[in-house]
Design an enzyme around this catalytic site. Structure first.
Site, PDB file in Angstrom:
ATOM      1  N   CYS A  13      25.579   9.614   9.702  1.00  0.00           N
ATOM      2  CA  CYS A  13      24.233  10.118   9.991  1.00  0.00           C
ATOM      3  C   CYS A  13      24.199  11.601   9.616  1.00  0.00           C
ATOM      4  O   CYS A  13      24.976  12.025   8.753  1.00  0.00           O
ATOM      5  CB  CYS A  13      23.856   9.868  11.454  1.00  0.00           C
ATOM      6  SG  CYS A  13      24.908  10.667  12.676  1.00  0.00           S
ATOM      7  N   ASN A  16      26.503  13.429  13.284  1.00  0.00           N
ATOM      8  CA  ASN A  16      27.634  12.665  13.851  1.00  0.00           C
ATOM      9  C   ASN A  16      27.750  12.852  15.367  1.00  0.00           C
ATOM     10  O   ASN A  16      28.835  12.840  15.930  1.00  0.00           O
ATOM     11  CB  ASN A  16      28.965  13.024  13.146  1.00  0.00           C
ATOM     12  CG  ASN A  16      30.107  12.047  13.428  1.00  0.00           C
ATOM     13  OD1 ASN A  16      31.275  12.431  13.402  1.00  0.00           O
ATOM     14  ND2 ASN A  16      29.805  10.799  13.706  1.00  0.00           N
ATOM     15  N   CYS A  18      24.742  11.554  17.396  1.00  0.00           N
ATOM     16  CA  CYS A  18      23.805  10.604  18.014  1.00  0.00           C
ATOM     17  C   CYS A  18      23.958   9.199  17.423  1.00  0.00           C
ATOM     18  O   CYS A  18      24.542   8.310  18.052  1.00  0.00           O
ATOM     19  CB  CYS A  18      22.363  11.070  17.868  1.00  0.00           C
ATOM     20  SG  CYS A  18      21.998  12.621  18.733  1.00  0.00           S
ATOM     21  N   ARG A  19      23.433   9.000  16.209  1.00  0.00           N
ATOM     22  CA  ARG A  19      23.395   7.639  15.654  1.00  0.00           C
ATOM     23  C   ARG A  19      24.748   7.093  15.245  1.00  0.00           C
ATOM     24  O   ARG A  19      25.119   5.976  15.625  1.00  0.00           O
ATOM     25  CB  ARG A  19      22.429   7.592  14.462  1.00  0.00           C
ATOM     26  CG  ARG A  19      20.985   7.768  14.859  1.00  0.00           C
ATOM     27  CD  ARG A  19      20.103   8.064  13.661  1.00  0.00           C
ATOM     28  NE  ARG A  19      20.399   9.382  13.101  1.00  0.00           N
ATOM     29  CZ  ARG A  19      19.853   9.888  12.003  1.00  0.00           C
ATOM     30  NH1 ARG A  19      18.978   9.160  11.332  1.00  0.00           N
ATOM     31  NH2 ARG A  19      20.165  11.099  11.590  1.00  0.00           N
ATOM     32  N   SER A  20      25.495   7.849  14.436  1.00  0.00           N
ATOM     33  CA  SER A  20      26.730   7.244  13.904  1.00  0.00           C
ATOM     34  C   SER A  20      27.834   7.046  14.943  1.00  0.00           C
ATOM     35  O   SER A  20      28.601   6.084  14.810  1.00  0.00           O
ATOM     36  CB  SER A  20      27.229   7.984  12.657  1.00  0.00           C
ATOM     37  OG  SER A  20      27.558   9.312  12.926  1.00  0.00           O
ATOM     38  N   ASP A 130      16.074   9.216  13.546  1.00  0.00           N
ATOM     39  CA  ASP A 130      16.828  10.280  14.209  1.00  0.00           C
ATOM     40  C   ASP A 130      16.274  10.486  15.623  1.00  0.00           C
ATOM     41  O   ASP A 130      15.113  10.855  15.774  1.00  0.00           O
ATOM     42  CB  ASP A 130      16.667  11.553  13.370  1.00  0.00           C
ATOM     43  CG  ASP A 130      17.499  12.703  13.894  1.00  0.00           C
ATOM     44  OD1 ASP A 130      17.991  12.626  15.040  1.00  0.00           O
ATOM     45  OD2 ASP A 130      17.642  13.687  13.155  1.00  0.00           O
TER      46      ASP A 130
END
Ligand code: 4NP
Length: 164
Positions: A13, A16, A18-20, A130
């Site tokens: 993301c 690195n 939140c999402r990934s 995001d």
């Protein structure tokens, strides 16, 4: 002996945090449930948060579903990743464009959008939004999308694991 190769997946993301990291936790969870021997990692296109743990909201969202990501540490994508990983999956189109611009001409990794796991379609709009500047709803949405992607990926890996 292609059969001894362990599949490896890098999830990417922007930060690195939140999402990934949520994706890493979910891919590891579904791989373990399916009994798959795989290497899963995550990284960010940007270096703002290097060495930091995931955002507290990401940790809490994953923990609420019994996925522990508190131990993870952010890192930035490196050129070596394009040779170390078999598959690199971006959360959104911006991350994918960044990866495509970093990718060396002779890189071996396959690049794609993580949500393309669901139906194989590399279409715009299949991005994981995001959640950084939003509320809890954004984190819940990210978790649900990535849970589906990870489950699809693990199913496909299980189907192809016996081949070669
Ligand atoms: P991520 O979210 O890419 O899902 O980790 C973000 C984290 C940090 C920032 C942006 C997005 N930031 O601007 O610091």
């Amino acid at each position: 002996m292609a059969g001894v190769m362990v599949p490896s997946v890098l999830l990417v993301c922007l930060g690195n945090i939140c999402r990934s990291p949520i994706a890493e936790g979910l891919f590891a969870h579904h791989a373990e449930r399916a009994g798959l021997d795989v290497v899963i990692d995550s990284a960010g296109c940007a270096g703002f948060h290097v060495n930091k743990p995931p955002d507290p909201r990401a940790i809490a969202t994953a923990a609420a579903q019994s996925i522990d990501i508190a131990h993870l540490k952010a890192r930035q994508v490196a050129v070596a990743d394009f040779y170390r990983f078999g598959e690199i999956y971006a959360m959104d189109e911006t991350n994918l464009a960044e990866l495509q611009s970093l990718k060396p001409a002779d890189a071996t990794a396959k690049l794609g959008l993580v949500m393309s796991m669901i139906d194989g379609a590399q279409t715009p709009g299949r991005s994981v939004p995001d959640p950084y500047y939003g509320g809890q709803g954004g984190f819940d949405q990210v978790f649900e999308m990535l849970d589906q992607a990870a489950a699809s990926w693990a199913r496909r890996q299980s189907l192809t694991a016996g081949e070669d």
